[in-house]
Scaffold this active site. Sequence first.
Site, PDB file in Angstrom:
ATOM      1  N   ASP A  10       0.871  -1.161   0.000  1.00 12.67           N
ATOM      2  CA  ASP A  10       0.000   0.000   0.000  1.00 12.67           C
ATOM      3  C   ASP A  10       0.925   1.234   0.000  1.00 12.67           C
ATOM      4  O   ASP A  10       2.130   1.107   0.256  1.00 12.67           O
ATOM      5  CB  ASP A  10      -0.867  -0.030   1.270  1.00 12.67           C
ATOM      6  CG  ASP A  10      -1.601   1.270   1.491  1.00 12.67           C
ATOM      7  OD1 ASP A  10      -2.266   1.736   0.554  1.00 12.67           O
ATOM      8  OD2 ASP A  10      -1.506   1.825   2.608  1.00 12.67           O
ATOM      9  N   ASP A  12      -0.184   5.175   0.875  1.00 11.40           N
ATOM     10  CA  ASP A  12      -0.424   6.217   1.880  1.00 11.40           C
ATOM     11  C   ASP A  12      -0.513   5.617   3.274  1.00 11.40           C
ATOM     12  O   ASP A  12      -1.343   4.737   3.527  1.00 11.40           O
ATOM     13  CB  ASP A  12      -1.702   6.981   1.532  1.00 11.40           C
ATOM     14  CG  ASP A  12      -1.544   7.708   0.206  1.00 11.40           C
ATOM     15  OD1 ASP A  12      -0.579   8.478   0.092  1.00 11.40           O
ATOM     16  OD2 ASP A  12      -2.359   7.495  -0.696  1.00 11.40           O
TER      17      ASP A  12
HETATM   18  C1  XBP Z   1      -5.215   6.370   0.686  1.00 16.07           C
HETATM   19  C2  XBP Z   1      -6.364   7.116   0.179  1.00 16.07           C
HETATM   20  C3  XBP Z   1      -6.173   8.172  -0.802  1.00 16.07           C
HETATM   21  C4  XBP Z   1      -5.400   9.366  -0.304  1.00 16.07           C
HETATM   22  C5  XBP Z   1      -5.612  10.561  -1.200  1.00 16.07           C
HETATM   23  O1  XBP Z   1      -5.108   5.211  -0.072  1.00 16.07           O
HETATM   24  O2  XBP Z   1      -7.481   6.838   0.544  1.00 16.07           O
HETATM   25  O3  XBP Z   1      -7.436   8.602  -1.212  1.00 16.07           O
HETATM   26  O4  XBP Z   1      -5.872   9.716   0.993  1.00 16.07           O
HETATM   27  O5  XBP Z   1      -5.246  10.286  -2.505  1.00 16.07           O
HETATM   28  P1  XBP Z   1      -3.981   4.052   0.140  1.00 16.07           P
HETATM   29  P2  XBP Z   1      -6.169  10.711  -3.741  1.00 16.07           P
HETATM   30  O6  XBP Z   1      -3.663   3.954   1.598  1.00 16.07           O
HETATM   31  O7  XBP Z   1      -4.643   2.852  -0.438  1.00 16.07           O
HETATM   32  O8  XBP Z   1      -2.796   4.445  -0.671  1.00 16.07           O
HETATM   33  O9  XBP Z   1      -6.672  12.090  -3.458  1.00 16.07           O
HETATM   34  O10 XBP Z   1      -5.224  10.681  -4.945  1.00 16.07           O
HETATM   35  O11 XBP Z   1      -7.274   9.698  -3.835  1.00 16.07           O
HETATM   36 MG    MG Z   2      -2.969   3.222   3.366  1.00 13.27          MG
END
Ligand code: XBP
Ligand code: MG
Length: 253
Positions: A10, A12
């Site tokens: 993953d 973020d």
């Molecule tokens: C994290 C998310 C993303 C980010 C924002 O996803 O939910 O939406 O917060 O990015 P993960 P965007 O942990 O799966 O990476 O604004 O580009 O959606």
């Molecule tokens: Mg995440």
Amino acid sequence: MTKLRALIFDVDGTLANTEQDGHRVAFNRAFAEAGYDWNWSVSLYGELLAVAGGKERIRYYLKQYRPDFQPPANFDEFIANLHRAKTHHYQQLIATGSIPLRPGVQRLIKAARSQGIRLAIATTTAPTNVTALLQHTLGDESPAWFDLIAAGDIVPAKKPAPDIYNYVLRQMDLPPHDGLAIEDSDQGLIAAAQAGITTLITVNNYTKDQDFPQAVLVLNHLGEPDQPFTVLAGDAGDNQYVDIELLNHLHHR
Ligand code: XBP
Ligand code: MG
């Protein structure tokens, strides 16, 4: 017994703590630039993280927290434009180099590469955000280290739906039991587990109080030889940092 053949990361909250000081700030900049007084505080953003995906999150915020807001006729386009501006601000923030990788991430990626373990990304964020983060932390060549960067709107349903993980498995021609996912949130865990993938969790400030019943191990971070991890749930044996041997061990359980 199957062998560990692929690590699926993953982004973020897992590769780096991008939410609080990256995405959140970028959303606020986009809102201000468009003339709205919407401001997502650190704690409000924690609530909004219940919805994965930036466009989906803006939509949810307006519905739940701004019932006074009159949506324009072209609401989808309105959201898409705001989100495009947000992505631009996010990439500017990443380019400042102020958001480092979490402990152990770089070491583990390098170890996997040297041992022939395939790498992939499964994330909800936009693909350009992933390459920006990888390039600024691991170097310009690093996106090519990954067999696949599965991101954003490539599947219609975002996490906790398993779609993004199923997509990765299909594209890599990988049976679920040959891979191991590394995630930071309950939504990410549900997505990976529903796809049948063994999952290791490294929590962060936004996810430390969540429950991870299906995780093979829950840690505060991946750890480094001089910065041991703390085990929050599960059994890491005598290990103090995550290496390929420990992942193989967890994968065989
Ligand atoms: C994290 C998310 C993303 C980010 C924002 O996803 O939910 O939406 O917060 O990015 P993960 P965007 O942990 O799966 O990476 O604004 O580009 O959606
Ligand atoms: Mg995440």
